[in-house]
Scaffold this active site. Structure first.
Site, PDB file in Angstrom:
ATOM      1  N   LYS A 100     -16.878   5.969   5.380  1.00 61.88           N
ATOM      2  CA  LYS A 100     -15.795   4.999   5.530  1.00 61.88           C
ATOM      3  C   LYS A 100     -15.836   4.453   6.945  1.00 61.88           C
ATOM      4  O   LYS A 100     -16.262   5.151   7.867  1.00 61.88           O
ATOM      5  CB  LYS A 100     -14.437   5.674   5.299  1.00 61.88           C
ATOM      6  CG  LYS A 100     -13.347   4.688   4.951  1.00 61.88           C
ATOM      7  CD  LYS A 100     -13.403   4.331   3.481  1.00 61.88           C
ATOM      8  CE  LYS A 100     -12.318   3.370   3.077  1.00 61.88           C
ATOM      9  NZ  LYS A 100     -12.212   3.288   1.613  1.00 61.88           N
ATOM     10  N   GLY A 210       2.705  -2.227  -3.294  1.00 61.73           N
ATOM     11  CA  GLY A 210       1.534  -2.817  -2.628  1.00 61.73           C
ATOM     12  C   GLY A 210       0.841  -3.828  -3.517  1.00 61.73           C
ATOM     13  O   GLY A 210      -0.084  -3.493  -4.251  1.00 61.73           O
ATOM     14  N   ASN A 213      -4.904  -6.661  -3.117  1.00 63.31           N
ATOM     15  CA  ASN A 213      -6.023  -6.843  -4.035  1.00 63.31           C
ATOM     16  C   ASN A 213      -5.890  -5.915  -5.240  1.00 63.31           C
ATOM     17  O   ASN A 213      -5.871  -6.355  -6.396  1.00 63.31           O
ATOM     18  CB  ASN A 213      -7.337  -6.588  -3.262  1.00 63.31           C
ATOM     19  CG  ASN A 213      -8.552  -6.737  -4.153  1.00 63.31           C
ATOM     20  OD1 ASN A 213      -8.553  -7.546  -5.077  1.00 63.31           O
ATOM     21  ND2 ASN A 213      -9.570  -5.941  -3.900  1.00 63.31           N
ATOM     22  N   GLY A 215      -3.263  -3.757  -6.156  1.00 66.47           N
ATOM     23  CA  GLY A 215      -1.979  -3.822  -6.850  1.00 66.47           C
ATOM     24  C   GLY A 215      -1.803  -5.119  -7.627  1.00 66.47           C
ATOM     25  O   GLY A 215      -1.237  -5.130  -8.726  1.00 66.47           O
TER      26      GLY A 215
HETATM   27  P1  NAD Z   1      -4.964  -5.057   0.477  1.00 67.49           P
HETATM   28  O1  NAD Z   1      -4.941  -5.225   1.940  1.00 67.49           O
HETATM   29  O2  NAD Z   1      -5.484  -6.147  -0.358  1.00 67.49           O
HETATM   30  O3  NAD Z   1      -3.484  -4.746  -0.061  1.00 67.49           O
HETATM   31  C1  NAD Z   1      -2.611  -3.843   0.486  1.00 67.49           C
HETATM   32  C2  NAD Z   1      -1.207  -4.249   0.070  1.00 67.49           C
HETATM   33  O4  NAD Z   1      -0.272  -3.267   0.501  1.00 67.49           O
HETATM   34  C3  NAD Z   1      -0.729  -5.567   0.688  1.00 67.49           C
HETATM   35  O5  NAD Z   1      -0.068  -6.334  -0.297  1.00 67.49           O
HETATM   36  C4  NAD Z   1       0.270  -5.130   1.755  1.00 67.49           C
HETATM   37  O6  NAD Z   1       1.279  -6.105   1.961  1.00 67.49           O
HETATM   38  C5  NAD Z   1       0.820  -3.908   1.107  1.00 67.49           C
HETATM   39  N1  NAD Z   1       1.408  -2.972   2.069  1.00 67.49           N
HETATM   40  C6  NAD Z   1       1.013  -2.641   3.326  1.00 67.49           C
HETATM   41  N2  NAD Z   1       1.854  -1.750   3.853  1.00 67.49           N
HETATM   42  C7  NAD Z   1       2.786  -1.500   2.918  1.00 67.49           C
HETATM   43  C8  NAD Z   1       3.905  -0.663   2.848  1.00 67.49           C
HETATM   44  N3  NAD Z   1       4.259   0.102   3.885  1.00 67.49           N
HETATM   45  N4  NAD Z   1       4.605  -0.642   1.700  1.00 67.49           N
HETATM   46  C9  NAD Z   1       4.263  -1.414   0.654  1.00 67.49           C
HETATM   47  N5  NAD Z   1       3.222  -2.222   0.656  1.00 67.49           N
HETATM   48  C10 NAD Z   1       2.494  -2.266   1.770  1.00 67.49           C
HETATM   49  O7  NAD Z   1      -5.735  -3.677   0.214  1.00 67.49           O
HETATM   50  P2  NAD Z   1      -6.367  -3.162  -1.145  1.00 67.49           P
HETATM   51  O8  NAD Z   1      -7.818  -3.431  -1.106  1.00 67.49           O
HETATM   52  O9  NAD Z   1      -5.561  -3.633  -2.289  1.00 67.49           O
HETATM   53  O10 NAD Z   1      -6.198  -1.580  -0.964  1.00 67.49           O
HETATM   54  C11 NAD Z   1      -4.989  -0.904  -1.269  1.00 67.49           C
HETATM   55  C12 NAD Z   1      -5.259   0.584  -1.389  1.00 67.49           C
HETATM   56  O11 NAD Z   1      -6.235   0.807  -2.406  1.00 67.49           O
HETATM   57  C13 NAD Z   1      -5.822   1.253  -0.137  1.00 67.49           C
HETATM   58  O12 NAD Z   1      -5.350   2.570  -0.079  1.00 67.49           O
HETATM   59  C14 NAD Z   1      -7.306   1.270  -0.394  1.00 67.49           C
HETATM   60  O13 NAD Z   1      -7.976   2.269   0.341  1.00 67.49           O
HETATM   61  C15 NAD Z   1      -7.304   1.553  -1.874  1.00 67.49           C
HETATM   62  N6  NAD Z   1      -8.541   1.183  -2.567  1.00 67.49           N
HETATM   63  C16 NAD Z   1      -8.994  -0.095  -2.540  1.00 67.49           C
HETATM   64  C17 NAD Z   1     -10.149  -0.399  -3.239  1.00 67.49           C
HETATM   65  C18 NAD Z   1     -10.648  -1.806  -3.337  1.00 67.49           C
HETATM   66  O14 NAD Z   1     -11.562  -2.040  -4.133  1.00 67.49           O
HETATM   67  N7  NAD Z   1     -10.086  -2.752  -2.623  1.00 67.49           N
HETATM   68  C19 NAD Z   1     -10.860   0.602  -3.921  1.00 67.49           C
HETATM   69  C20 NAD Z   1     -10.354   1.896  -3.914  1.00 67.49           C
HETATM   70  C21 NAD Z   1      -9.184   2.174  -3.235  1.00 67.49           C
END
Ligand code: NAD
Length: 406
Positions: A100, A210, A213, A215
């Site tokens: 990571k 959240g 992407n 959510g």
């Molecule tokens: P992202 O940046 O697209 O989205 C994150 C979202 O969380 C945003 O809408 C942001 O406004 C919101 N957020 C931030 N702080 C917050 C809080 N305190 N309370 C509520 N919402 C909050 O990121 P993502 O890619 O969607 O990743 C989200 C999670 O999923 C992370 O933990 C990431 O490690 C995990 N993840 C992502 C992927 C991927 O393919 N993108 C794969 C596996 C795991």
């Protein structure tokens, strides 16, 4: 994100799981310790940033894992996320280790030029240590296809050849895979469907913390599949309508205004409230340590689908367990993302690209297999899905290490 040390939490869970996996102490000690830790300064025209890459374990294949741009990125977070990647790749049974990366920065306050300079700076620092057969980065929080494109371009300039398999989550034009954008959420849906079948739960109400992407896509997929998504949130707060939200309209509202708050026909709630709603399914999809000892006893969901990495602390996990809440752990629930990253890499290495139907079909099979293996391990030892996923991962990683004579 709370004050807990997520790396210590990851280790606690591994040690607990090893009571069932029975991996030898010296192998477990090696699994716990990341193989390489890179910490470096990224200097742009006006500013210095702290950059990271933790290469955790490579017994099963090249390191694999995203790069996070966030003000709170620190070494313990990156170490935890790298550890979870090793475990996740093992649970999904894809031929990778775990890694990571991150940069402590706030993309919301940066110009596009600065973001590009930081991305290229990260690639320059890491170029000797990454590559299709060494370490394959991907997007994570606040990083996307454009950032992967800049990193790939900088890396390819340095190594002097095209190497699309060195990065995944790329735009389609640069060798990305169809279906990668929604893969984490699509995979989460497949896992949820199997978990509901196995536990005889019916479709019902969902809250998603959240709406980024992961959510956002999850909300869209569940809405299409006739689940009732009653609450969603982003960093500025959440919205709730007990009758169900019109998700395509919410996503449009967020796209236009930058937030879900203010969506007509729903009441505003806080990011703490959203976790405590009376819903069937809760999907934390933002950051780690949001369900803790302080709020776990107020959680009312029947099933928690951990789309974010590390949303539940070990203390909370224990409390939720005694309440009979089913937790689908992150290393299973969100493994669809890295699985389609793997498909992207396979397509890059083959130079031949699949259609979306092919990607989804293969993802569904991988997710079903992963769920079945975790479910069987849970049944065998009479343990939670979290422990079972960790047991399975430990067994698979330890086996690869033993075969290598490590
Ligand atoms: P992202 O940046 O697209 O989205 C994150 C979202 O969380 C945003 O809408 C942001 O406004 C919101 N957020 C931030 N702080 C917050 C809080 N305190 N309370 C509520 N919402 C909050 O990121 P993502 O890619 O969607 O990743 C989200 C999670 O999923 C992370 O933990 C990431 O490690 C995990 N993840 C992502 C992927 C991927 O393919 N993108 C794969 C596996 C795991």
């Amino acid at each position: 994100m709370g004050k807990e040390n997520p790396f210590e939490n990851a280790i606690k869970t591994l040690q607990q799981a090893n009571e069932f996996a029975g991996v030898k102490d010296e192998i477990l000690a090696k699994i716990i310790k990341p193989e390489n830790i890179h910490q470096f300064t990224i200097q742009t025209a006006g500013k210095k940033y702290q950059g990271y890459r933790v290469q955790h374990n490579s017994a099963r294949g090249p390191y694999k894992g995203g790069i996070r741009f966030h003000p709170q990125v620190d070494i313990n977070e990156v170490k935890a996320l790298a550890t979870w990647m090793s475990l996740k790749c093992a649970v999904a049974d894809i031929p990778y280790g775990g890694g990571k990366g991150g940069v402590a920065c706030n993309p919301k306050e940066m110009t596009e030029a600065e973001l590009q300079a930081v991305s290229r700076g990260w690639a320059k620092a890491m170029a000797p240590h990454i590559g299709a057969w060494k370490d394959v980065p991907a997007p994570d929080v606040n990083t996307d296809g454009q950032i992967m494109a800049w990193i790939l371009d900088e890396y390819e300039k340095i190594v002097g050849r095209k190497e699309p398999g060195a990065i995944t989550g790329k735009p389609l034009e640069l060798g990305g895979s169809l279906g990668r954008d929604k893969a984490t959420s699509q995979g989460g849906f497949f896992i949820l469907r199997e978990a509901m079948k196995a536990n005889k739960l019916k479709h019902n109400t969902v809250a998603i913390q959240g709406l980024g992407n992961v959510g956002g896509w999850l909300a869209e997929i569940l809405h299409k599949e006739k689940f009732k998504v009653v609450a969603v949130s982003d960093s500025r707060g959440g919205i709730y309508n007990e009758k169900g939200l019109d998700i395509p309209a919410v996503l449009k509202h967020k796209e236009m205004t930058g937030a879900v708050l203010g969506f007509p026909g729903a009441k505003g709630i806080t990011n703490d409230d959203i976790l405590e709603l009376n819903v069937e399914i809760l999907a934390p999809s933002a950051l780690e340590n949001v369900i803790t000892g302080a709020n776990a006893d107020r959680i009312r969901a029947k099933l928690i689908l951990e789309m974010a990495n590390g949303p539940t602390t070990p203390e909370a996990d224990k409390i939720l367990g005694t309440k009979g809440i089913i937790i689908i752990p992150d290393i299973l629930a969100n493994s669809g993302g890295v699985t389609v990253s793997y498909f992207e890499w396979v397509q890059n290495l083959a130079g031949y690209y699949w259609d979306l139907e092919e990607v989804d079909k293969r993802l569904e099979k991988k997710m079903n297999n992963a769920f079945d293996a975790v479910h069987a391990t849970a049944q065998k030892h009479k343990i939670s899905y979290r422990l079972a996923a960790n047991v399975l991962a430990l067994e698979r990683i330890a086996k690869a290490m033993e075969l290598r004579g490590w």
